[in-house]
Write a protein that holds these residues in place. Structure first.
Motif: not given
Length: 166
Positions: A1-13, A42-55
């Motif tokens: 099971m993965y919880f998927l979401d996206e986010s944005g970053f702006a280094p100069t505000m 990004g997608a966060l997997s839960v359970g055994q071997g939890a991991d963060l997969v991102w791009e």
């Protein structure tokens, strides 16, 4: 099971305000903000071997990019989206892949959500969260969490305020 979401970053505000000496004009050098935004899917997997997969990408995260991410990174489908039309012979997921999504525009776009049946054929299920459900949030139901736990004290003026400060 993965919880998927996206986010944005702006280094100069952008600078909203600044200080200067009385009588002098404040001059703030402006940095070019174009092309400096970084978006992460990004997608966060839960359970055994939890991991963060991102791009990361410097472009917009749209339905096509989201579909490619789910097919290649989460489902492990050889060929990515191209493998949805005709999965490779003998390819089978070891276990079902459930992807939990919110209702962001890319998540509910026809180009992504319209491929649910093809994703289900390769054991990828999409589960959409309700638009707003604070009653299902552990944070909202816990008595010491969230805004309800913050107690506002009355603001006092004058002598009482000076007495408390010392």
């Amino acid at each position: 099971m993965y919880f998927l979401d996206e986010s944005g970053f702006a280094p100069t505000m952008p600078t909203g305000y600044t200080w200067s000496r009385a009588g002098q004009r404040a001059v703030v050098p402006r940095e070019d903000m174009k092309g400096r935004r970084v978006n992460v899917l990004g997608a966060l997997s839960v359970g055994q071997g939890a991991d963060l997969v991102w791009e990361k990408t410097c472009g917009k995260i749209d339905a096509a990019m989201l579909l490619e991410f789910v097919c290649t990174k989460l489902a492990g489908l050889p060929g990515g989206v191209a493998g949805l039309e005709e999965p490779p012979a003998g390819w089978k997921r070891a276990r079902p892949c459930i992807v939990v999504l919110d209702n962001a525009s890319a998540h509910v776009a026809r180009a992504f959500k319209g491929r649910r049946e093809e994703l289900a054929a390769v054991d990828v299920e999409l589960f959409y969260l309700p638009p707003r459900s604070p009653e299902r949030s552990a944070r909202a139901t816990h008595p010491t969490a969230g805004p309800r736990a913050v107690r506002r004290a009355p603001v006092s003026r004058g002598r009482d305020q000076r007495r408390r400060a010392h």
